[in-house]
Design a protein around this motif. Structure first.
Motif, short mmCIF file in Angstrom:
data_model
loop_
_atom_site.label_atom_id
_atom_site.label_comp_id
_atom_site.label_asym_id
_atom_site.label_seq_id
_atom_site.Cartn_x
_atom_site.Cartn_y
_atom_site.Cartn_z
N GLU A 1 0.83 -1.20 0.00
CA GLU A 1 0.00 0.00 0.00
C GLU A 1 0.87 1.25 0.00
N TYR A 2 0.50 2.21 -0.87
CA TYR A 2 1.27 3.45 -0.96
C TYR A 2 0.34 4.65 -0.76
N LEU A 3 0.66 5.46 0.27
CA LEU A 3 -0.07 6.67 0.59
C LEU A 3 0.84 7.87 0.33
N TYR A 4 0.26 9.00 -0.06
CA TYR A 4 1.10 10.17 -0.32
C TYR A 4 0.30 11.45 -0.20
N GLY A 5 1.05 12.55 -0.01
CA GLY A 5 0.43 13.87 0.08
C GLY A 5 -0.36 14.06 1.36
N GLU A 6 -1.00 15.20 1.49
CA GLU A 6 -1.78 15.51 2.70
C GLU A 6 -2.89 14.50 2.95
N PRO A 7 -3.65 14.09 1.92
CA PRO A 7 -4.68 13.07 2.17
C PRO A 7 -4.09 11.76 2.68
#
Length: 436
Positions: free
Chosen positions: A48-54
Protein backbone atom coordinates in the motif's frame (compact mmCIF):
# COMPACT_ATOMS: atom_id res chain seq x y z
CA UNK A 1 -0.78 -7.53 15.72
CA UNK A 2 1.73 -4.72 15.12
CA UNK A 3 1.35 -2.65 11.97
CA UNK A 4 4.15 -0.67 10.31
CA UNK A 5 4.34 2.48 8.22
CA UNK A 6 7.52 3.66 6.49
CA UNK A 7 7.39 7.45 6.19
CA UNK A 8 9.84 8.61 3.53
CA UNK A 9 11.35 6.29 0.97
CA UNK A 10 14.95 7.32 0.50
CA UNK A 11 17.99 5.23 1.44
CA UNK A 12 16.83 4.52 5.01
CA UNK A 13 13.21 3.94 3.98
CA UNK A 14 14.32 1.33 1.45
CA UNK A 15 16.52 -0.40 4.02
CA UNK A 16 13.56 -0.47 6.44
CA UNK A 17 11.42 -2.09 3.73
CA UNK A 18 14.02 -4.80 3.11
CA UNK A 19 14.38 -5.39 6.85
CA UNK A 20 10.62 -5.74 7.44
CA UNK A 21 10.10 -7.89 4.36
CA UNK A 22 12.87 -10.26 5.44
CA UNK A 23 10.93 -10.82 8.66
CA UNK A 24 7.68 -11.28 6.74
CA UNK A 25 6.15 -8.20 8.36
CA UNK A 26 3.56 -6.25 6.39
CA UNK A 27 3.98 -2.51 6.01
CA UNK A 28 2.67 0.51 4.12
CA UNK A 29 4.58 3.38 2.49
CA UNK A 30 4.00 7.12 2.95
CA UNK A 31 5.66 10.07 1.22
CA UNK A 32 4.90 13.78 1.50
CA UNK A 33 4.46 14.10 -2.27
CA UNK A 34 3.77 11.59 -5.01
CA UNK A 35 6.88 9.74 -6.21
CA UNK A 36 6.71 7.60 -9.33
CA UNK A 37 9.63 5.41 -8.20
CA UNK A 38 7.88 4.69 -4.88
CA UNK A 39 4.64 3.93 -6.72
CA UNK A 40 6.49 1.48 -8.97
CA UNK A 41 8.10 -0.21 -5.95
CA UNK A 42 4.76 -0.49 -4.17
CA UNK A 43 3.03 -2.01 -7.20
CA UNK A 44 5.86 -4.46 -7.82
CA UNK A 45 5.76 -5.72 -4.22
CA UNK A 46 2.03 -5.44 -3.56
CA UNK A 47 2.46 -2.74 -0.89
CA UNK A 48 0.00 0.00 0.00
CA UNK A 49 1.27 3.45 -0.96
CA UNK A 50 -0.07 6.67 0.59
CA UNK A 51 1.10 10.17 -0.32
CA UNK A 52 0.43 13.87 0.08
CA UNK A 53 -1.78 15.51 2.70
CA UNK A 54 -4.68 13.07 2.17
CA UNK A 55 -2.27 10.15 2.56
CA UNK A 56 -0.81 11.57 5.77
CA UNK A 57 -4.31 12.14 7.21
CA UNK A 58 -5.35 8.62 6.26
CA UNK A 59 -2.18 7.17 7.82
CA UNK A 60 -2.77 9.04 11.08
CA UNK A 61 -6.34 7.76 11.26
CA UNK A 62 -5.17 4.19 10.63
CA UNK A 63 -3.26 4.25 13.96
CA UNK A 64 -0.23 2.24 12.84
CA UNK A 65 1.68 0.62 15.70
CA UNK A 66 5.04 1.92 14.42
CA UNK A 67 5.88 4.80 12.10
CA UNK A 68 9.44 4.45 10.82
CA UNK A 69 10.36 8.06 10.06
CA UNK A 70 13.13 8.95 7.63
CA UNK A 71 15.76 11.33 9.08
CA UNK A 72 14.94 14.15 6.66
CA UNK A 73 11.44 14.47 8.14
CA UNK A 74 11.63 16.84 11.09
CA UNK A 75 10.79 15.44 14.48
CA UNK A 76 9.06 18.77 15.18
CA UNK A 77 6.50 18.64 12.39
CA UNK A 78 2.91 18.88 13.58
CA UNK A 79 2.09 15.56 11.89
CA UNK A 80 4.59 13.76 14.12
CA UNK A 81 2.61 14.77 17.19
CA UNK A 82 -0.63 13.78 15.46
CA UNK A 83 0.78 10.29 14.86
CA UNK A 84 1.79 10.08 18.52
CA UNK A 85 -1.62 11.25 19.74
CA UNK A 86 -3.21 8.59 17.56
CA UNK A 87 -1.18 5.97 19.44
CA UNK A 88 1.61 5.35 16.92
CA UNK A 89 5.18 4.99 18.12
CA UNK A 90 7.63 7.08 16.08
CA UNK A 91 10.88 5.23 15.46
CA UNK A 92 13.81 5.11 13.02
CA UNK A 93 16.08 2.56 11.40
CA UNK A 94 18.79 3.60 13.87
CA UNK A 95 16.56 2.95 16.88
CA UNK A 96 15.35 -0.32 15.36
CA UNK A 97 18.94 -1.53 15.02
CA UNK A 98 19.81 -0.65 18.62
CA UNK A 99 16.63 -2.40 19.80
CA UNK A 100 17.62 -5.51 17.83
CA UNK A 101 21.24 -5.52 19.06
CA UNK A 102 21.31 -4.01 22.57
CA UNK A 103 24.64 -5.68 23.39
CA UNK A 104 26.48 -4.39 20.31
CA UNK A 105 29.75 -2.54 20.91
CA UNK A 106 29.17 0.89 19.40
CA UNK A 107 30.98 4.15 18.71
CA UNK A 108 28.80 7.07 17.65
CA UNK A 109 30.66 9.76 15.70
CA UNK A 110 28.98 13.12 15.28
CA UNK A 111 29.72 16.83 14.98
CA UNK A 112 28.68 19.73 12.79
CA UNK A 113 31.69 19.11 10.56
CA UNK A 114 34.22 16.31 10.20
CA UNK A 115 32.05 13.38 11.21
CA UNK A 116 32.27 11.54 7.87
CA UNK A 117 36.05 11.90 7.71
CA UNK A 118 36.49 10.93 11.37
CA UNK A 119 34.21 7.90 11.21
CA UNK A 120 36.00 6.71 8.06
CA UNK A 121 39.39 7.37 9.66
CA UNK A 122 38.47 5.43 12.79
CA UNK A 123 37.31 2.54 10.58
CA UNK A 124 40.67 2.73 8.76
CA UNK A 125 42.64 2.70 12.03
CA UNK A 126 40.69 -0.25 13.39
CA UNK A 127 41.39 -2.17 10.19
CA UNK A 128 45.11 -1.43 10.56
CA UNK A 129 44.95 -2.76 14.11
CA UNK A 130 43.12 -5.91 12.99
CA UNK A 131 40.04 -4.95 15.01
CA UNK A 132 36.81 -6.38 13.61
CA UNK A 133 34.49 -3.46 12.82
CA UNK A 134 31.72 -2.18 10.57
CA UNK A 135 31.16 1.37 9.34
CA UNK A 136 27.48 2.27 9.16
CA UNK A 137 24.91 5.00 9.58
CA UNK A 138 25.40 7.64 6.89
CA UNK A 139 28.53 5.86 5.62
CA UNK A 140 29.39 2.31 4.74
CA UNK A 141 26.48 -0.11 5.00
CA UNK A 142 22.89 0.74 5.84
CA UNK A 143 22.62 0.20 9.57
CA UNK A 144 19.94 -2.49 9.37
CA UNK A 145 22.29 -4.58 7.20
CA UNK A 146 24.86 -4.80 10.00
CA UNK A 147 24.67 -7.91 12.17
CA UNK A 148 27.28 -7.41 14.90
CA UNK A 149 28.77 -10.15 17.01
CA UNK A 150 30.32 -9.93 20.46
CA UNK A 151 33.83 -9.40 19.04
CA UNK A 152 33.05 -6.60 16.60
CA UNK A 153 32.66 -2.84 16.86
CA UNK A 154 30.08 -0.84 14.95
CA UNK A 155 31.19 2.70 14.07
CA UNK A 156 28.13 4.86 13.43
CA UNK A 157 28.30 8.24 11.70
CA UNK A 158 25.08 9.91 12.85
CA UNK A 159 23.55 13.30 12.18
CA UNK A 160 21.47 15.46 14.50
CA UNK A 161 18.38 14.16 12.69
CA UNK A 162 19.22 10.61 13.78
CA UNK A 163 20.30 11.53 17.30
CA UNK A 164 17.31 13.70 18.17
CA UNK A 165 15.13 10.76 19.21
CA UNK A 166 17.69 8.00 19.78
CA UNK A 167 17.52 6.52 23.28
CA UNK A 168 19.95 3.61 23.47
CA UNK A 169 23.19 2.91 25.30
CA UNK A 170 26.45 3.34 23.36
CA UNK A 171 30.01 2.57 24.40
CA UNK A 172 31.60 5.76 23.05
CA UNK A 173 30.04 9.05 21.96
CA UNK A 174 32.40 11.30 19.98
CA UNK A 175 31.37 14.94 19.51
CA UNK A 176 33.87 16.66 17.23
CA UNK A 177 32.48 20.21 17.39
CA UNK A 178 29.31 22.31 17.37
CA UNK A 179 28.35 25.15 15.04
CA UNK A 180 24.96 26.48 14.00
CA UNK A 181 23.37 24.21 11.40
CA UNK A 182 20.06 22.61 10.35
CA UNK A 183 17.90 25.32 11.96
CA UNK A 184 14.81 24.68 9.75
CA UNK A 185 14.66 21.01 10.84
CA UNK A 186 15.28 21.69 14.54
CA UNK A 187 13.41 25.04 14.52
CA UNK A 188 16.11 26.85 16.52
CA UNK A 189 19.89 26.70 16.86
CA UNK A 190 19.41 25.96 20.56
CA UNK A 191 17.31 22.89 19.77
CA UNK A 192 19.93 21.73 17.26
CA UNK A 193 22.63 21.84 19.94
CA UNK A 194 20.38 20.01 22.41
CA UNK A 195 19.44 17.30 19.91
CA UNK A 196 23.02 16.84 18.79
CA UNK A 197 24.20 16.17 22.36
CA UNK A 198 21.07 14.49 23.75
CA UNK A 199 22.50 10.96 23.83
CA UNK A 200 25.40 12.01 26.04
CA UNK A 201 23.41 14.42 28.23
CA UNK A 202 20.87 11.70 28.96
CA UNK A 203 23.72 9.45 30.13
CA UNK A 204 23.36 6.94 27.30
CA UNK A 205 27.12 6.89 26.68
CA UNK A 206 29.73 5.00 28.72
CA UNK A 207 32.43 7.37 27.44
CA UNK A 208 32.11 10.88 26.01
CA UNK A 209 34.95 12.13 23.81
CA UNK A 210 34.81 15.88 23.22
CA UNK A 211 36.73 18.80 21.77
CA UNK A 212 38.35 20.73 24.63
CA UNK A 213 38.53 23.84 22.44
CA UNK A 214 34.80 23.94 21.69
CA UNK A 215 32.96 26.03 24.27
CA UNK A 216 29.60 25.06 22.75
CA UNK A 217 30.43 21.37 23.13
CA UNK A 218 31.25 21.82 26.82
CA UNK A 219 28.10 23.85 27.40
CA UNK A 220 25.62 21.53 25.72
CA UNK A 221 27.22 18.27 26.81
CA UNK A 222 26.82 19.56 30.38
CA UNK A 223 29.95 17.63 31.33
CA UNK A 224 29.73 18.47 35.03
CA UNK A 225 26.24 16.99 35.19
CA UNK A 226 27.05 13.64 33.58
CA UNK A 227 26.89 10.52 35.71
CA UNK A 228 30.02 9.73 37.73
CA UNK A 229 30.28 6.46 35.81
CA UNK A 230 30.77 8.23 32.48
CA UNK A 231 34.35 8.50 31.24
CA UNK A 232 34.97 12.05 29.97
CA UNK A 233 37.85 12.17 27.50
CA UNK A 234 39.08 15.38 25.88
CA UNK A 235 41.02 15.78 22.66
CA UNK A 236 42.59 19.05 21.45
CA UNK A 237 43.80 19.29 25.04
CA UNK A 238 47.42 19.39 26.20
CA UNK A 239 46.79 16.48 28.55
CA UNK A 240 46.35 14.21 25.51
CA UNK A 241 46.32 14.45 21.73
CA UNK A 242 46.29 18.04 20.52
CA UNK A 243 47.50 20.38 17.79
CA UNK A 244 50.12 23.10 18.30
CA UNK A 245 51.70 25.17 15.51
CA UNK A 246 49.96 22.88 13.00
CA UNK A 247 51.75 19.87 14.46
CA UNK A 248 50.30 16.81 16.19
CA UNK A 249 51.27 16.34 19.83
CA UNK A 250 50.66 13.77 22.53
CA UNK A 251 50.98 15.66 25.81
CA UNK A 252 54.33 17.49 25.38
CA UNK A 253 55.68 15.12 22.70
CA UNK A 254 55.58 16.15 19.05
CA UNK A 255 54.57 13.14 16.97
CA UNK A 256 56.06 12.15 13.62
CA UNK A 257 53.44 10.82 11.21
CA UNK A 258 52.56 10.59 7.51
CA UNK A 259 48.93 11.77 7.66
CA UNK A 260 48.34 13.52 4.33
CA UNK A 261 44.98 15.30 4.71
CA UNK A 262 45.20 19.09 4.57
CA UNK A 263 44.18 21.46 7.34
CA UNK A 264 44.35 21.80 11.09
CA UNK A 265 40.75 20.61 11.31
CA UNK A 266 41.78 17.24 9.87
CA UNK A 267 44.61 16.96 12.39
CA UNK A 268 41.99 17.51 15.10
CA UNK A 269 39.92 14.69 13.59
CA UNK A 270 43.02 12.48 13.80
CA UNK A 271 43.58 13.54 17.42
CA UNK A 272 40.00 12.55 18.28
CA UNK A 273 40.39 9.13 16.66
CA UNK A 274 43.71 8.47 18.37
CA UNK A 275 42.13 9.40 21.71
CA UNK A 276 39.56 6.65 21.16
CA UNK A 277 42.23 4.15 20.11
CA UNK A 278 44.19 4.93 23.29
CA UNK A 279 41.06 4.75 25.45
CA UNK A 280 40.38 1.23 24.18
CA UNK A 281 43.92 0.15 25.05
CA UNK A 282 45.22 -0.33 21.52
CA UNK A 283 48.76 0.57 20.42
CA UNK A 284 48.28 3.92 18.67
CA UNK A 285 52.01 4.55 18.07
CA UNK A 286 52.27 1.81 15.47
CA UNK A 287 49.63 3.65 13.39
CA UNK A 288 51.51 6.93 12.92
CA UNK A 289 53.59 5.74 9.96
CA UNK A 290 50.65 3.97 8.28
CA UNK A 291 48.34 6.96 7.84
CA UNK A 292 49.27 7.84 4.25
CA UNK A 293 46.88 5.16 3.00
CA UNK A 294 43.91 7.23 4.19
CA UNK A 295 42.76 9.60 1.45
CA UNK A 296 40.32 12.49 1.52
CA UNK A 297 36.73 11.43 0.94
CA UNK A 298 34.86 12.47 -2.18
CA UNK A 299 33.64 16.09 -2.08
CA UNK A 300 35.84 16.88 0.95
CA UNK A 301 38.82 19.01 -0.13
CA UNK A 302 39.11 16.71 -3.15
CA UNK A 303 41.86 18.09 -5.38
CA UNK A 304 42.06 17.79 -9.17
CA UNK A 305 44.90 19.46 -11.09
CA UNK A 306 43.60 20.99 -14.32
CA UNK A 307 45.58 20.99 -17.57
CA UNK A 308 45.26 24.79 -17.39
CA UNK A 309 47.52 24.66 -14.28
CA UNK A 310 44.58 25.64 -12.06
CA UNK A 311 43.94 23.51 -8.96
CA UNK A 312 40.26 22.58 -8.65
CA UNK A 313 39.19 21.77 -5.08
CA UNK A 314 35.84 20.06 -4.57
CA UNK A 315 34.67 20.74 -1.01
CA UNK A 316 30.98 20.49 -1.88
CA UNK A 317 30.13 18.87 1.46
CA UNK A 318 31.08 22.13 3.17
CA UNK A 319 27.66 23.50 4.13
CA UNK A 320 28.59 25.81 7.03
CA UNK A 321 30.60 29.05 7.19
CA UNK A 322 32.97 27.46 9.70
CA UNK A 323 33.86 24.57 7.40
CA UNK A 324 34.46 27.03 4.55
CA UNK A 325 36.92 28.93 6.74
CA UNK A 326 38.77 25.65 7.37
CA UNK A 327 38.96 25.06 3.63
CA UNK A 328 40.23 28.59 2.97
CA UNK A 329 42.95 28.11 5.58
CA UNK A 330 44.30 25.18 3.57
CA UNK A 331 45.02 27.47 0.60
CA UNK A 332 45.83 30.74 2.34
CA UNK A 333 49.19 31.04 0.55
CA UNK A 334 47.59 30.82 -2.90
CA UNK A 335 45.25 32.98 -4.95
CA UNK A 336 41.72 31.63 -4.63
CA UNK A 337 38.61 31.78 -6.79
CA UNK A 338 35.87 31.01 -4.27
CA UNK A 339 32.40 29.55 -4.89
CA UNK A 340 29.85 30.39 -2.19
CA UNK A 341 26.12 29.99 -1.70
CA UNK A 342 23.25 27.56 -2.08
CA UNK A 343 20.00 26.81 -0.28
CA UNK A 344 18.90 29.04 2.61
CA UNK A 345 19.32 27.68 6.12
CA UNK A 346 19.34 30.90 8.18
CA UNK A 347 23.07 30.72 8.86
CA UNK A 348 25.11 33.76 9.88
CA UNK A 349 27.77 34.78 7.34
CA UNK A 350 29.14 37.83 9.14
CA UNK A 351 32.23 36.08 10.53
CA UNK A 352 33.02 34.39 7.20
CA UNK A 353 32.70 37.63 5.25
CA UNK A 354 34.85 39.50 7.78
CA UNK A 355 37.55 36.86 7.42
CA UNK A 356 37.70 36.96 3.62
CA UNK A 357 40.17 39.86 3.73
CA UNK A 358 42.71 37.39 5.18
CA UNK A 359 42.84 35.46 1.90
CA UNK A 360 44.05 36.25 -1.61
CA UNK A 361 40.76 36.23 -3.50
CA UNK A 362 40.70 36.66 -7.27
CA UNK A 363 37.01 36.09 -8.01
CA UNK A 364 33.93 35.08 -6.00
CA UNK A 365 31.16 33.08 -7.65
CA UNK A 366 27.83 33.32 -5.76
CA UNK A 367 24.95 30.86 -6.13
CA UNK A 368 21.50 30.19 -4.70
CA UNK A 369 19.46 32.15 -2.21
CA UNK A 370 22.35 32.50 0.22
CA UNK A 371 24.53 33.75 -2.62
CA UNK A 372 22.15 36.69 -3.05
CA UNK A 373 22.32 37.41 0.67
CA UNK A 374 26.11 37.18 0.77
CA UNK A 375 26.38 39.57 -2.19
CA UNK A 376 24.38 42.19 -0.25
CA UNK A 377 26.69 41.77 2.75
CA UNK A 378 30.02 41.99 0.91
CA UNK A 379 32.04 45.19 1.32
CA UNK A 380 32.68 47.17 -1.86
CA UNK A 381 36.19 45.81 -2.51
CA UNK A 382 35.00 42.19 -2.36
CA UNK A 383 31.73 42.90 -4.17
CA UNK A 384 33.78 44.16 -7.13
CA UNK A 385 35.29 40.67 -7.41
CA UNK A 386 31.96 38.86 -7.06
CA UNK A 387 29.35 37.76 -9.57
CA UNK A 388 25.99 36.08 -8.94
CA UNK A 389 24.69 33.38 -11.28
CA UNK A 390 21.38 31.51 -11.27
CA UNK A 391 23.07 28.31 -12.45
CA UNK A 392 26.40 26.88 -11.42
CA UNK A 393 27.28 25.70 -14.93
CA UNK A 394 27.13 29.25 -16.28
CA UNK A 395 29.08 30.52 -13.28
CA UNK A 396 31.80 27.91 -13.77
CA UNK A 397 32.25 28.96 -17.40
CA UNK A 398 32.75 32.54 -16.17
CA UNK A 399 35.16 31.42 -13.46
CA UNK A 400 37.24 29.37 -15.87
CA UNK A 401 37.65 32.48 -18.00
CA UNK A 402 39.06 34.47 -15.07
CA UNK A 403 41.11 31.85 -13.20
CA UNK A 404 44.84 32.03 -13.86
CA UNK A 405 47.57 29.40 -13.83
CA UNK A 406 48.73 28.65 -10.30
CA UNK A 407 45.44 29.72 -8.75
CA UNK A 408 42.84 27.61 -6.93
CA UNK A 409 39.15 27.29 -7.76
CA UNK A 410 37.58 26.31 -4.46
CA UNK A 411 34.02 25.00 -4.20
CA UNK A 412 33.35 25.39 -0.48
CA UNK A 413 29.88 26.94 -0.55
CA UNK A 414 28.99 27.30 3.15
CA UNK A 415 25.42 26.34 2.25
CA UNK A 416 23.37 23.25 1.36
CA UNK A 417 22.92 22.26 -2.26
CA UNK A 418 19.13 21.86 -2.37
CA UNK A 419 17.34 23.81 -5.05
CA UNK A 420 19.56 23.48 -8.09
CA UNK A 421 20.93 20.10 -6.93
CA UNK A 422 19.58 16.95 -5.31
CA UNK A 423 22.51 16.82 -2.88
CA UNK A 424 26.11 17.93 -2.32
CA UNK A 425 27.42 15.00 -4.38
CA UNK A 426 25.55 16.12 -7.50
CA UNK A 427 26.88 19.65 -6.97
CA UNK A 428 30.44 18.35 -6.59
CA UNK A 429 30.22 16.20 -9.71
CA UNK A 430 29.07 19.16 -11.81
CA UNK A 431 31.93 21.23 -10.44
CA UNK A 432 34.50 18.58 -11.35
CA UNK A 433 33.05 18.29 -14.87
CA UNK A 434 34.37 21.84 -15.48
CA UNK A 435 37.98 20.97 -14.66
CA UNK A 436 40.03 21.85 -17.73
Amino acid sequence: MNTYLIWGFGVEGKSAAIYLASRQLNFSLLTDVYEQATQDYAQQHGIEYLYGEPGIEQAINRQFSYVIKSPGISLYRAEVNLFKHAGSKITSTTQMWFDAYPQAKTIVVTGTKGKSTSASLLHYLFNLLGVNNELAGNLGRAILEVKPDENSWTILELSSYQLADLHSQVDIFLLLNLFQEHVPWHQTAEQYYLDKTRLARDNFADAVVYNAQSSLSAKYLALDELSNGVCKLAFADECGFHIKDNQLYYKDEQLTHNFSLKGQHNLKNLAACLAIVEHLGFDWRQLLTKLNGFAALEHRLQEVQGTNSVLYVNDSISTTPDSTLCALDCYKNQEINLILGGAERSQCYVELISALDNYQLNKILLLGETGKRILRLLPADLASKAQYFEHMAIGMAWLNQHAKAGQVILLSPAAPSFGEFVNFAERGKLFLSFCR
